[in-house]
Design a protein around this motif. Structure first.
Motif, mmCIF file in Angstrom:
data_model
loop_
_atom_site.group_PDB
_atom_site.id
_atom_site.type_symbol
_atom_site.label_atom_id
_atom_site.label_comp_id
_atom_site.label_asym_id
_atom_site.label_seq_id
_atom_site.Cartn_x
_atom_site.Cartn_y
_atom_site.Cartn_z
ATOM 1 N N ASP A 95 0.826 -1.197 0.000
ATOM 2 C CA ASP A 95 0.000 0.000 0.000
ATOM 3 C C ASP A 95 0.874 1.267 0.000
ATOM 4 O O ASP A 95 0.711 2.174 -0.827
ATOM 5 C CB ASP A 95 -0.812 -0.086 1.314
ATOM 6 N N GLU A 155 -4.101 8.474 1.368
ATOM 7 C CA GLU A 155 -4.521 7.799 2.593
ATOM 8 C C GLU A 155 -3.328 7.441 3.474
ATOM 9 O O GLU A 155 -3.400 7.531 4.690
ATOM 10 C CB GLU A 155 -5.319 6.528 2.274
ATOM 11 N N ASP A 200 -6.255 7.317 -3.177
ATOM 12 C CA ASP A 200 -6.237 6.084 -2.390
ATOM 13 C C ASP A 200 -5.396 5.084 -3.184
ATOM 14 O O ASP A 200 -5.808 4.627 -4.249
ATOM 15 C CB ASP A 200 -7.662 5.546 -2.165
ATOM 16 N N LEU A 234 -4.608 2.063 -2.553
ATOM 17 C CA LEU A 234 -5.151 0.702 -2.541
ATOM 18 C C LEU A 234 -6.511 0.758 -1.859
ATOM 19 O O LEU A 234 -6.599 0.821 -0.631
ATOM 20 C CB LEU A 234 -4.203 -0.250 -1.787
ATOM 21 N N ASP A 235 -7.544 0.813 -2.665
ATOM 22 C CA ASP A 235 -8.903 0.810 -2.116
ATOM 23 C C ASP A 235 -9.431 -0.616 -2.238
ATOM 24 O O ASP A 235 -9.425 -1.193 -3.323
ATOM 25 C CB ASP A 235 -9.784 1.790 -2.907
ATOM 26 N N THR A 248 -8.548 -2.880 0.582
ATOM 27 C CA THR A 248 -7.408 -3.562 1.227
ATOM 28 C C THR A 248 -7.770 -4.963 1.707
ATOM 29 O O THR A 248 -6.976 -5.895 1.571
ATOM 30 C CB THR A 248 -6.933 -2.764 2.462
HETATM 31 CA CA CA Z 1 -6.718 2.430 1.071
#
Ligand code: CA
Ligand code: IPD
Ligand code: CA
Length: 264
Positions: free
Chosen positions: A46, A69, A86, A88-89, A91
């Protein structure tokens, strides 16, 4: 298909970070044996993705601010433009090897989102939108679904994680919606939920307690596909309230009528 220089910058950044996430996804299976291993690994994946996005976006537009984020807010010299990212949306999906996650990049100019890119590297679906220029999935123009009766609709939602949000309220909302729709879905990546609304795959979507980076790109995606996005009060801005309802105009209104009073 030709896109603006701005969209090209965003797409290039999303694809580079996407290659990194996809490589990392391949590693996850090997790590499933150790309980602590995967979570730490994902957190590194991430952060690595956010670092790449920060590098690429700041290199291309040096003055712009950046809200990510994983790294918090960084002010730029240009006070009018901010990236909302974001890396990594989705997770939890990523951690479990479920290929429903995305990189989400929105660009805000003087309080308005003017461009968005959402990229799922697992299936190579790339969503782009630019203000006044429409929304596209892999270069196909998007349009929200046309269904006007909730009973015909498949609706997406979010569920608060353990220790977060109002679980009772969430259950009450689900009961009310579930009783009226053809299907209820929880896919687990807010940016893609909104992209699915833009693509007409979902007829509508709502969720509470989100952050601006979950929705910045999704909001413009839905609007440029002809849909409506608001907070759950109806006149509030989803990005600042953290609560969102989206769909075509009729389904948005139906969802609002049910959900708004429940939150009181
Ligand atoms: Ca995220
Ligand atoms: C989450 C996802 C999920 C939503 C959560 C978000 P993350 O983002 O969008 O669908 O229900 O509330 O926090 O943590 O995976 O970036
Ligand atoms: Ca997120």
């Amino acid at each position: 298909m030709l896109h603006s220089a701005l969209i090209n910058v965003m797409v290039k950044a999303a694809r580079r970070a996407g290659r990194s996430l996809k490589r990392d996804l391949g590693e996850i299976e090997n790590l499933q044996v150790s309980l602590k291993g995967p979570a730490n690994f994902v957190s590194l994946a991430d952060k690595r993705a956010e670092q790449m996005l920060l590098e690429d976006l700041t290199k291309a537009r040096p003055g712009y601010g950046f809200i990510g984020e994983e790294g918090g807010a960084r002010e730029g010299q240009d006070k009018t433009h901010t990236w909302i990212v974001d890396p990594l949306d989705g997770t939890t999906n990523f951690l479990h090897g479920i290929p429903q996650f995305a990189i989400s990049i929105g660009l805000q100019r003087e309080g308005t989102i003017i461009a968005g890119v959402i990229y799922n590297p697992a299936n190579d679906e790339l969503y782009i939108a630019e203000r006044g220029k429409g929304a596209f999935l892999n270069d196909q123009r998007l349009r929200v679904a046309g269904r006007r009766q909730l009973g015909d609709c498949v609706i997406g939602c979010g569920l608060p994680h353990i220790g977060r949000g109002d679980h009772d309220l969430s259950r009450r909302e689900m009961i009310e919606i579930q009783n009226r729709v053809a299907g209820l879905r929880r896919f687990g990546a807010a940016s893609l939920d909104m992209a699915f609304v833009a693509a007409g795959r979902l007829d509508g979507y709502w969720e509470r307690n989100l952050q601006s980076w979950d929705m910045a790109a999704g909001q413009i995606m839905v609007r440029e596909a002809g849909g409506t996005v608001s907070g759950i009060e109806g006149n509030d801005d989803a990005l600042t309230s953290g609560n969102v309802i989206s769909g075509n105009e009729a389904i948005h209104a139906e969802l609002l009528k049910i959900l708004k009073p429940l939150g009181k």
